[in-house]
Design an enzyme around this catalytic site. Structure first.
Site, mmCIF file in Angstrom:
data_model
loop_
_atom_site.group_PDB
_atom_site.id
_atom_site.type_symbol
_atom_site.label_atom_id
_atom_site.label_comp_id
_atom_site.label_asym_id
_atom_site.label_seq_id
_atom_site.Cartn_x
_atom_site.Cartn_y
_atom_site.Cartn_z
ATOM 1 N N LYS A 118 0.871 -1.136 -0.067
ATOM 2 C CA LYS A 118 0.011 0.091 -0.081
ATOM 3 C C LYS A 118 0.857 1.420 -0.179
ATOM 4 C CE LYS A 118 -4.615 -1.457 1.846
ATOM 5 N NZ LYS A 118 -5.238 -1.436 2.745
ATOM 6 N N LYS A 200 -4.355 -9.482 -4.972
ATOM 7 C CA LYS A 200 -5.602 -9.804 -4.567
ATOM 8 C C LYS A 200 -6.454 -8.571 -4.921
ATOM 9 C CE LYS A 200 -6.087 -7.209 -0.147
ATOM 10 N NZ LYS A 200 -7.528 -7.185 0.119
ATOM 11 N N LYS A 203 -10.370 -3.143 -2.558
ATOM 12 C CA LYS A 203 -11.238 -1.974 -2.629
ATOM 13 C C LYS A 203 -10.131 -0.951 -3.002
ATOM 14 C CE LYS A 203 -13.785 -2.799 1.565
ATOM 15 N NZ LYS A 203 -13.466 -2.539 2.971
HETATM 16 P P1 ATP Z 1 -8.462 -2.222 1.495
HETATM 17 O O1 ATP Z 1 -7.831 -2.345 0.235
HETATM 18 O O2 ATP Z 1 -8.913 -0.871 1.613
HETATM 19 O O3 ATP Z 1 -7.544 -2.794 2.606
HETATM 20 P P2 ATP Z 1 -9.565 -4.682 1.531
HETATM 21 O O4 ATP Z 1 -10.323 -4.951 -0.249
HETATM 22 O O5 ATP Z 1 -8.578 -5.593 1.713
HETATM 23 O O6 ATP Z 1 -9.862 -3.159 1.406
HETATM 24 P P3 ATP Z 1 -10.722 -5.172 3.985
HETATM 25 O O7 ATP Z 1 -11.809 -4.161 4.523
HETATM 26 O O8 ATP Z 1 -9.312 -4.663 4.602
HETATM 27 O O9 ATP Z 1 -10.963 -4.950 2.480
HETATM 28 O O10 ATP Z 1 -10.902 -6.415 4.242
HETATM 29 C C1 ATP Z 1 -12.257 -6.995 4.799
HETATM 30 C C2 ATP Z 1 -12.099 -8.610 4.961
HETATM 31 O O11 ATP Z 1 -12.093 -9.057 3.515
HETATM 32 C C3 ATP Z 1 -10.870 -9.038 5.708
HETATM 33 O O12 ATP Z 1 -11.473 -10.361 6.470
HETATM 34 C C4 ATP Z 1 -10.103 -9.613 4.419
HETATM 35 O O13 ATP Z 1 -9.342 -10.583 4.755
HETATM 36 C C5 ATP Z 1 -11.100 -9.794 3.234
HETATM 37 N N1 ATP Z 1 -10.495 -9.862 2.206
HETATM 38 C C6 ATP Z 1 -10.047 -8.699 1.529
HETATM 39 N N2 ATP Z 1 -9.609 -8.837 0.292
HETATM 40 C C7 ATP Z 1 -9.920 -10.318 0.024
HETATM 41 C C8 ATP Z 1 -9.656 -10.998 -1.343
HETATM 42 N N3 ATP Z 1 -9.060 -10.622 -2.411
HETATM 43 N N4 ATP Z 1 -10.132 -12.395 -1.127
HETATM 44 C C9 ATP Z 1 -10.414 -12.735 -0.104
HETATM 45 N N5 ATP Z 1 -10.891 -12.148 0.997
HETATM 46 C C10 ATP Z 1 -10.437 -10.779 1.206
HETATM 47 MG MG MG Z 2 -7.393 -4.554 3.433
#
Ligand code: ATP
Ligand code: MG
Length: 337
Positions: A118, A200, A203
């Site tokens: 990040k 991965k 968001k």
């Molecule tokens: P950011 O990019 O802002 O960190 P994020 O997409 O990683 O957002 P989070 O809110 O950090 O989302 O994560 C919420 C939950 O979703 C956590 O339990 C995380 O492990 C799961 N998660 C996030 N991305 C993935 C993915 N690509 N596949 C499976 N699980 C995910």
């Molecule tokens: Mg995250």
């Protein structure tokens, strides 16, 4: 009658209210949490303080926080059986983060891959909060003395830090924290970006055609899936040298319950287009009822705020109890009341 909440093991887990949920959040996280509500005492956080670790707009954060709660409920989290709360509504998260931060080795924080990834994206303006984020996350978990933390695979390293910090506190002062177990599902544990299947789905991905949001229009979902990166050849099979196809197979399998073998057989010799259409249809069929429920929930913001108020009350009771114990053990003088 079910087991009383006090006798069930505790789980704590959370999402950042950075934007709407994507398919990875759903398959790797929230869908599984919904199935755990009868067996655990559940604390589901909307971790707004974490969402401040990257540049953001205050009005967006406020809106996303309430919308995150609505998405939780739309995805099956039930406020009658679980505690849904906002992190900043509960005193104790940042206080415990400071105490744990004093125990956290700098080198271990520097090795966190999410910080490295990040901060590369954000560049020079990266704040110290992003560096400290895993310590705050450890505090989120340990404040509730959680037995287990269900998360996606991307959070494994952070959870190891939480366990290390719990152990370090116990060794430095005295036995206080349980060591939280990671609960990482097999299916959907890591959904990858559609345009870059080596990273991965996230968001905060700059390339938004990589991320399938649960609440985006059907046509946009279809377009994103149809233009997902696939690999050379035309065979539908999961393997390390076919990350694009493997990712779509993992999505289809998680959504339909069909095995990889069944999917490979179904699309054998047909090429990528019908396969991608099936993936798009499966995603749309899944999100349609969630979208309808979400629209309903967003019509009554007072009800959503009440859910968050009640969740914070239960969470705060637990948090104060734990914080008092931690302060005492760490040698902070008790305040005379
Ligand atoms: P950011 O990019 O802002 O960190 P994020 O997409 O990683 O957002 P989070 O809110 O950090 O989302 O994560 C919420 C939950 O979703 C956590 O339990 C995380 O492990 C799961 N998660 C996030 N991305 C993935 C993915 N690509 N596949 C499976 N699980 C995910
Ligand atoms: Mg995250």
């Amino acid at each position: 009658m079910g087991t009383p909440a006090s006798e069930k093991p505790t789980i704590l887990t959370a999402c950042q209210p950075t934007s709407h949920f994507h398919l990875g959040n759903y398959l790797g996280a929230v869908r599984r949490w919904a199935d755990m509500q009868d067996d655990y005492e559940c604390f589901f956080g909307v971790v707004d303080l974490h969402a401040m670790t990257a540049p953001y707009t205050p009005a967006d954060l406020r809106r996303n926080t309430l919308e995150c709660a609505a998405q939780y409920i739309a995805c099956g989290l039930d406020p009658k059986r679980s505690n849904i709360f906002v992190q900043s509504h509960v005193t104790g998260h940042t206080e415990l983060a400071w105490i744990l931060g004093c125990l956290a080795p700098l080198g271990q924080l520097e090795r966190m891959t999410q910080f490295k990834d990040k901060s590369k994206r954000i560049g020079q303006s990266v704040g110290a909060g992003l560096f400290f984020y895993p310590v705050l996350q450890a505090a989120d978990i340990l404040l509730y003395n959680a037995d287990a933390v269900p998360v996606g695979e991307d959070q494994k390293q952070h959870l190891e830090l939480a366990r290390d910090l719990a152990q370090k506190f116990n060794n430095t002062y005295s036995e206080t924290f349980k060591l939280p177990e990671p609960l990482i599902g097999k299916k959907g544990a890591r959904i990858m970006a559609l345009q870059d299947p080596e990273s991965k789905m996230s968001k905060s991905d700059k390339n938004q055609s990589s991320t399938l949001y649960l609440f985006e229009p059907k046509e946009s979902i279809r377009k994103k899936v149809m233009s997902a990166v696939t690999d050379s050849g035309s065979e539908i099979s999961a393997s390390d040298d076919k990350p694009g196809v493997s990712n779509l197979m993992s999505i289809l399998s998680s959504l339909t319950g069909h095995s990889y073998e069944e999917i490979a057989g179904q699309f054998s010799g047909k090429g990528y287009a019908p396969f991608k259409e099936a993936v798009a249809e499966a995603v749309i069929a899944t999100v349609e009822p969630l979208q309808a429920r979400y629209q309903e929930l967003m019509k009554d913001k007072d009800a959503l705020n009440t859910v968050l108020k009640e969740g914070a009350e239960v969470a705060q009771k637990r948090a104060y109890k734990m914080l008092a114990k931690v302060y005492r053990k760490a040698g902070l003088l008790e305040r005379v009341r």
